[in-house]
Every structure is written in C-alpha cells, then in structure tokens.
Scaffold this active site. Structure first.
Site, PDB file in Angstrom:
ATOM      1  N   THR A 175       0.823  -1.205   0.000  1.00 20.17           N
ATOM      2  CA  THR A 175       0.000   0.000   0.000  1.00 20.17           C
ATOM      3  C   THR A 175       0.856   1.254   0.000  1.00 20.17           C
ATOM      4  OG1 THR A 175      -0.281   0.041   2.420  1.00 20.17           O
ATOM      5  CG2 THR A 175      -1.894  -1.212   1.138  1.00 20.17           C
ATOM      6  N   ASP A 176       2.041   1.198   0.573  1.00 19.80           N
ATOM      7  CA  ASP A 176       2.955   2.338   0.511  1.00 19.80           C
ATOM      8  C   ASP A 176       3.376   2.622  -0.932  1.00 19.80           C
ATOM      9  OD1 ASP A 176       3.505   3.658   2.973  1.00 19.80           O
ATOM     10  OD2 ASP A 176       4.577   1.907   3.689  1.00 19.80           O
TER      11      ASP A 176
END
Length: 402
Positions: A175-176
């Site tokens: 998700t980063d």
C-alpha cells in the site's frame, strides 16, 4: 554526478517540494526526481525524516540505510515548521514550486500553516498532492494508517497466506508503494490539466485506496459469485494452473491458464491424456478441480529439478519461472540487463546500491544524478536561491528555524 541533461529528462524545470516522510510520499517524489524534477526534501532540523533513524539498523554513518532506498535525486532543506519564520521560508519556497507532496494526517498540514488553501493563496498554480492513511474525507480520515494497518483494512491480509493460517500481510509494502505510484500519476494528470487551465489543484489519495485497488480480482469474485475471497497460497482465484509448483529441488511458478497453454503444458509433463480429462478440459473445470490438478502435476515435477522443468516449459512457450530469494532476484541476468541495480557515491556511506529506474522511456530515460542527501545538506544553497542574505541565513540557523 552531474545535473540532468535536458535530453535525459521528461520533467526538466519541474520543481517539487517533498514534505513527506517514510515511504509512500518519498517514493512518489523519487519517481518524479528520477525523470528530471528538481525535488527539494523538506525535513525537520536535527531529526529529519523518521526513516533516517526509525527503520532498520543504524549504519556506521549514523543513519538507517532505509532512508537511501527512496530519497535519491533530492536536495535536503531543513525547516522548523512550528516556527512562524519557518513557515515563511516554506511559503517562499512554495511560490517557486510546481508540486508539493505531503503525507501528514488530514488537518496537520493546516495547523503547520502549509495546508492546501494557504499554499494555493501564495501560488495558485501549485499542484498540492496529499497522501494519507485513509484519505482526506470519510469517517476514518483522521486515523493513522501505515502499510500494515491499510493492508489489513483493505482486505489484502484476508487473502494472503495459506488457507486456514493466521492473517498474513504481503511481504512487501504494497500500500505504501501503491499509494506513491497512484499519487505520481495524479500529479502528472493535474499538471496536464494545469497546462490548459493555468490553475493547480488538490490531489488526494491514500494507502487504504491503494490497497482496495489491488483487490480487483477479489472484487470480481465477490460481486460476480457472492463468494467471500479467502487466502489461496500462491494460487490464482480465477484460473489454474497458475501458482507455485514443487519440483525435485524447490519450487517453480507456472502460468498455464489458457486452453492453449494448458495443452502445451500437458505435453511437457508427458500427460497428453489430461487434455481430454473432463476435470481439466476447460478453464472453469480446471479451477474447480485445482487441488487434484496440482497434485497430479507435482507427481510429475517432483521427479526432476526445477531447472529442467523451466527449460522444457520455456521451450514449449509456457510461462514459468523460478521462485527467487532477493539475493537471486537482484543477481538475475534480466535484472542486470534492465539496469535495475544501480550504484551511487554517498558522501558518508561510500558506494551504495539502489533499485534502478523501473520506467524505460526511449528518448528521455531519466538518470541517477544525486545520492540520497544528508540531512540539511542543501539548506544554505536553497536559501540563497530564495534570496536570503548571509545575515538572514545565520539568524535562522542560530534560532533553530532551519
């Protein structure tokens, strides 16, 4: 390393303020920096980006090597944003910028005097990009959201790992990196819009939304069948065989999901009769009987080393590959050929290795021009560019403003 040549860059003359920390925002800014943008990393004095000290082992030069991963091609400017004079410096910088990237929780940038409305007032052309855990609106907007939190909340952990096991996160910060990539796309879209309207705008994305985007196939299964997706190990939820397979000396991966590829694979495995087996005759039947199918395939593949099967599958045109560890992956001849491991000289760390530029543009390929900066390395240089005199710079330093 020299300044970028015009013919190496897609984004020459673009000035970006990177007021983010840790991974998503810095990765977004690095993507732009690699392609020629002048990225100015704004950090708190003394401590700097949390990644310099909070992730991994502290190295001999006094910082974590994690900072090196996503901060090349940037200049570091330290500013104390809790001081009004620091906010003035930031506003002066924002007047010269095309893009700002920040990763505070919603509301924090406003309290520091660098929110969208404040900066749009001093530079209406500014594209203001915000990456947060859950986005700027909605009931979860003010919650903290790191990769582990948003992998869980977005559903990724519910489908990762082996069936029946505890929830597992993906081994990499999905998700980063996903949010950083989405934000870079949003910035470029906003810049194209600005070229026609003359006005900047707010770009708002989040780690949570990046996690949801990765659930495209899972959403398909849920909404088309009503079945709740669960973990499948390495298998694919919509096709088979498409997963890791055991061999005589480890695992390989195979992606024989079309009828044509499946028929070619049966020839490689020496089992042409599987083509007419009603359990495996169609993509849907192979999916329904995946466990039986994989068991039969592994009865064959366990008899020889993985390298033998890869050679035969490749010769037959069947997509297959090794299951590399990271040492093997970075030494892979394809990695080398694609220049995905690069080196730079860091003033404190010496020669460092970094993951290369993943986008290959034929005419403007981008370049590695600067190593990741030391904390505040370019503060004086940038203050001079903004017109601060020697006396003003000395005063700001003496008072801890920069």
């Amino acid at each position: 390393m020299n300044e970028v040549e015009a013919n190496e860059a897609s984004l020459p003359g673009l000035r970006v303020i990177d007021a983010s920390q840790v991974m998503a925002g810095p990765y977004c800014a690095m993507l732009l920096a690699d392609h020629g943008a002048d990225v100015i990393k704004v950090e708190p004095p003394t401590a700097g980006d949390a990644t310099r000290s909070a992730l991994g082992d502290i190295q001999a030069w006094g910082e974590s090597a994690a900072f090196l991963a996503v901060n090349r091609n940037k200049r570091s400017l330290t500013i104390n944003l809790k001081d009004e004079r620091g906010q003035d410096v930031f506003h002066a910088l924002a007047q010269t910028a095309d893009v700002l990237i920040e990763s505070y929780r919603p509301g924090t940038a406003e309290r520091l005097g660098i929110g969208y409305e404040a900066l749009a007032a001093v530079n209406p052309r500014l594209v203001y990009a915000s990456i947060s855990g859950f986005g700027a609106s909605g009931p979860s907007a003010k919650r903290g959201g790191y990769d582990i939190i948003t992998q869980g909340a977005s559903g990724i952990m519910s489908v990762t790992g082996e069936p029946g096991a505890d929830p597992a996160k993906a081994g990499v910060p999905l998700t980063d990196i996903g949010a950083g990539t989405l934000c870079a796309f949003g910035i470029l879209a906003a810049l194209i819009a600005r070229a026609q309207t003359g006005e900047g705008q707010l770009v708002d994305t989040s780690l949570f939304e990046a996690g949801l985007v990765y659930g495209a196939w899972e959403a398909t299964e849920l909404w088309s069948s009503g079945r709740l997706p669960g973990p499948l190990g390495s298998a694919h939820r919509l096709s088979a065989p498409y997963q890791a397979i055991r061999t005589g000396d480890g695992h390989i991966t195979i992606g024989a999901f079309t009828d044509r590829l499946w028929q070619q694979a049966t020839q490689v495995f020496g089992r042409p009769e599987w083509i007419d087996d009603p359990r495996f005759a169609t993509g849907q039947s192979r999916l329904r009987h995946r466990a039986e199918l994989v068991e039969l395939i592994e009865e064959v593949t366990l008899t020889k080393p993985g390298g033998v099967w890869l050679e035969r599958l490749h010769a037959a045109g069947v997509p297959a590959g090794p299951v590399n560890n990271y040492e093997q992956a970075f030494a892979d001849p394809q990695t080398v050929a694609r220049e995905m491991v690069v080196e730079a000289e860091h003033p404190q760390a010496g020669t460092i290795r970094m993951v290369g530029i993943p986008l290959k543009l034929s005419e403007t390929p981008g370049s590695i021009r600067r190593p990741p900066p030391m904390l505040g390395q370019h503060t004086d240089e940038l203050l001079v560019e903004l017109g601060y005199t020697g006396a003003q710079r000395a005063s700001l330093r003496a008072d801890g403003v920069v």
